[in-house]
Motif scaffolding. Structure first.
Motif, short mmCIF file in Angstrom:
data_model
loop_
_atom_site.label_atom_id
_atom_site.label_comp_id
_atom_site.label_asym_id
_atom_site.label_seq_id
_atom_site.Cartn_x
_atom_site.Cartn_y
_atom_site.Cartn_z
N ALA A 272 21.08 75.36 -1.10
CA ALA A 272 20.58 76.27 -0.08
C ALA A 272 20.33 75.52 1.23
CB ALA A 272 19.29 76.94 -0.54
N LEU A 273 19.79 74.29 1.12
CA LEU A 273 19.56 73.48 2.32
C LEU A 273 20.89 73.11 2.97
CD1 LEU A 273 17.60 71.95 4.16
CD2 LEU A 273 17.75 70.01 2.57
N MET A 274 21.86 72.74 2.16
CA MET A 274 23.18 72.42 2.68
C MET A 274 23.81 73.63 3.35
SD MET A 274 24.64 70.18 -0.53
CE MET A 274 26.29 70.11 0.16
N GLY A 275 23.57 74.81 2.76
CA GLY A 275 24.15 76.03 3.31
C GLY A 275 23.67 76.32 4.71
N ARG A 276 22.43 75.92 5.01
CA ARG A 276 21.92 76.12 6.37
C ARG A 276 22.69 75.29 7.38
NH1 ARG A 276 15.27 76.35 5.98
NH2 ARG A 276 15.16 78.12 4.51
N MET A 277 23.17 74.14 6.94
CA MET A 277 23.91 73.26 7.84
C MET A 277 25.39 73.61 7.93
SD MET A 277 22.13 69.57 6.99
CE MET A 277 22.41 69.67 5.22
N THR A 278 25.91 74.24 6.88
CA THR A 278 27.35 74.54 6.85
C THR A 278 27.64 76.00 7.13
OG1 THR A 278 27.36 75.02 4.47
CG2 THR A 278 27.67 72.71 5.15
N GLY A 279 26.61 76.79 7.43
CA GLY A 279 26.84 78.21 7.66
C GLY A 279 27.20 78.97 6.40
N GLY A 280 26.79 78.43 5.23
CA GLY A 280 27.09 79.10 3.98
C GLY A 280 28.43 78.75 3.39
N ILE A 281 29.18 77.86 4.04
CA ILE A 281 30.49 77.46 3.54
C ILE A 281 30.31 76.31 2.55
CG2 ILE A 281 32.76 76.58 4.16
CD1 ILE A 281 32.20 79.39 5.17
N SER A 282 30.95 76.41 1.40
CA SER A 282 30.85 75.38 0.37
C SER A 282 31.64 74.13 0.76
CB SER A 282 31.37 75.92 -0.96
OG SER A 282 31.55 74.87 -1.89
N PRO A 283 30.99 72.97 0.91
CA PRO A 283 31.75 71.74 1.21
C PRO A 283 32.73 71.40 0.10
CG PRO A 283 29.38 71.43 1.58
CD PRO A 283 29.54 72.73 0.86
#
Length: 583
Positions: A24-35
């Protein structure tokens, strides 16, 4: 316990929950896109390209030829010779249309960019062995990266901006800086853009007179006041998509589909969805069908008794209505007279560019992003849609606002577009998995009440509308209803996009449509043949649809009363109601 059930019952003390918090924290940085989804796509592409030395050689040769073409073109430009450009932009690319782009050195700069863009398209497509979905993701991602570094986006390499800056002695940059600061402040405060405040719901938009006659945990049902002395006996129930505010169909007077239907003698009801919050995280597809279709239909039957109902669904609301109609047909419930589907998909094997964001990795990551908040925020949805049209919705806007120092003049559809909604965690997860990812409806696996439903069970006439430039529900995908349904289907293809094509009032300039009626079990009629052979008719599609509804309606009767107080459905607040105003 299923994996999906577990997702709604686990505690933060569970180790898996900590993983979800990280995602969820990563999603805030990626706009919800899965790295991980992006990594898998690029590894697939790069790995197969590495094992094809012949393909690598061809790409190197192509790069050399393009460099030689660019050098020859540059030489002619320096010599002031009339020279045809070595590459033309794509038909929908308007970034380099201004005459100033033909002057040196900007002619060289933009031609070099377009040649590079073309080379990367060839490099990322057609590599043997690459998964088709991964190929699309790589091509799309590279295209976004190139759009980001386009010479039109920067002051030193954009001749139009430079000319404006010289003529105004930098005043445009001062205004642009002020615009940027204002936008940042509004974004941080969660306030709409200044231009969007020119339109207010209930004052400028959604002003067709009516009353809320029923309310439940997910929606308000609005009934509109009649404007004709008599009406068609069968009422119209409209189910819009839950990702949008319903007043896309009730914009300003003269541009309102609801107003048009009322003026044509229809008794109109519309579902106005609640904007869900964290407390609604457990609401699923079954809840939306029960509270958003079945419950409103029961209310309409009480207010207008002994009459069948014309069901109308828009976008995902049409998909939901199709599920309900299929279950009703399976169970012998004949309360629907017709089914009208506006920009609605039932088969999701070709969902268009939105498919770029839908695979197992991406859906799992998005579930974790939603899990932390209980819903999918409007910012995530808006970001995905903006990416699909980044040239128009992101970069050209930034050029106008921050480099040219201009502000876009707003209009009703733009103001509506900024008024987005949220999606509950469970419902959006179930929708993505059951329909988008697994295509359960068409594959015969979508269960309602413990039994599967099928579009083929629907036995009432269907009117399906698609739009030519729809990037959300591509018309070739919408067209599949003509093959899936085993009833009379009228298919109409109109000019415009997903929203503008539907909001196509009579008198709207440059509108045309094609329409054809399909009989049950008629031999397959390919989409390309439909587009090639079906005559084109000028004007709005609304009258054609209204004629279709009128032909399937009974003799005119006196208008029904607003609500049914004796049945517990007394008229409440004035339209547009309260749910649509929820932030």
């Amino acid at each position: 316990m299923t994996r999906l059930d577990h997702a709604f019952s686990e505690q933060v003390t569970d180790p898996v929950a900590w993983d979800r918090l990280l995602h969820a924290l990563m999603g805030r940085m990626t706009g919800g896109i899965s790295p991980t989804a992006l990594q898998l796509a690029f590894f697939d592409w790069a790995g197969h390209l590495a094992l094809n030395p012949g393909r690598q050689g061809a790409l190197q040769e192509k790069a050399l030829r393009k460099a030689l073409r660019l050098a020859a073109y540059s030489g002619h430009c320096l010599a002031d010779d009339e020279q045809t450009r070595c590459i033309e932009p794509l038909p929908d690319d308007q970034r380099f249309e201004a005459p100033a782009w033909g002057n040196w050195p900007f002619s060289f700069i933009h031609q070099a960019f377009l040649l590079q863009q073309q080379w990367w398209h060839v490099a990322t497509t057609g590599v043997p062995g690459v998964n088709p979905h991964h190929e699309e993701v790589v091509n799309f991602t590279v295209r976004q990266m190139l759009d980001m570094v386009s010479p039109s986006n920067f002051l030193p390499t954009n001749p139009e901006v430079l000319e404006r800056t010289v003529n105004e002695r930098g005043a445009n940059l001062v205004r642009g800086g002020s615009n940027w600061l204002e936008d940042v402040q509004r974004e941080l405060a969660g306030r709409p853009q200044a231009s969007d405040e020119d339109y207010q719901v209930g004052r400028d938009l959604a002003v067709t007179p009516g009353k809320v006659v029923h309310r439940n945990a997910l929606m308000e049902l609005i009934q509109y006041e009649p404007t004709t002395n008599t009406v068609h006996p069968e009422p119209v129930l409209i189910v819009p998509a839950w990702i949008m505010k319903y007043y896309i169909l009730d914009l300003q007077p003269g541009r309102s589909l609801i107003e048009y239907l009322v003026g044509q003698g229809h008794t109109v009801f519309v579902v106005s969805w609640k904007n869900p919050g964290p407390e609604d995280r457990g609401m699923g597809m079954a809840d939306y069908r029960r509270l958003g279709v079945n419950d409103p239909l029961d209310v309409v039957n009480h207010i207008v008794p002994d009459q069948k109902v014309h069901g109308v669904g828009y976008c995902l609301g049409g998909t939901l209505l199709t599920l309900a109609a299929a279950a009703m047909a399976r169970d012998g419930d004949d309360r629907l007279a017709t089914l009208s589907l506006l920009a609605t998909q039932t088969d999701f094997t070709e969902p268009g560019e939105l498919d770029l964001f839908i695979d197992e990795s991406q859906v799992s990551f998005l579930e974790d992003v939603m899990w932390a908040r209980g819903y999918l925020g409007r910012d995530r949805m808006a970001g995905a849609f903006h990416l699909l049209r980044s040239q128009d919705l992101v970069w050209s806007r930034m050029i106008r606002h921050y480099l040219m120092g201009e502000r876009d003049s707003t209009f009703d559809l733009m103001a509506w577009n900024a008024d987005a909604t949220r999606l509950p965690y469970r419902m959006h997860s179930e929708y993505l998995r059951s329909l988008f990812l697994h295509n359960d409806l068409v594959e015969g696996r979508y269960d309602i009440g413990g039994q599967p439903v099928s579009v083929a069970d629907i036995d009432i006439p269907i009117f399906s509308v698609a739009t030519q430039k729809d990037h959300i529900a591509p018309w070739h995908s919408v067209y599949k209803i003509t093959r899936l349904a085993r009833t009379d289907v009228t298919f109409l293809l109109t000019r415009g996009g997903h929203n503008a094509g539907i909001v196509s009032e009579p008198g709207h300039p440059r509108r045309h449509y094609q329409i054809r009626h399909f009989k049950p079990l008629e031999p397959t009629y390919p989409a390309e043949r439909f587009e090639r052979e079906t005559p084109q008719q000028e004007g709005s599609w609304w009258p054609a649809w209204q004629d279709w509804l009128a032909q399937r309606s009974g003799q005119a009767v006196a208008p029904p009363s607003l609500g049914a107080p004796s049945q517990g459905y007394a008229p409440d607040v004035e339209a547009p109601g309260e749910y649509v105003l929820m932030p």
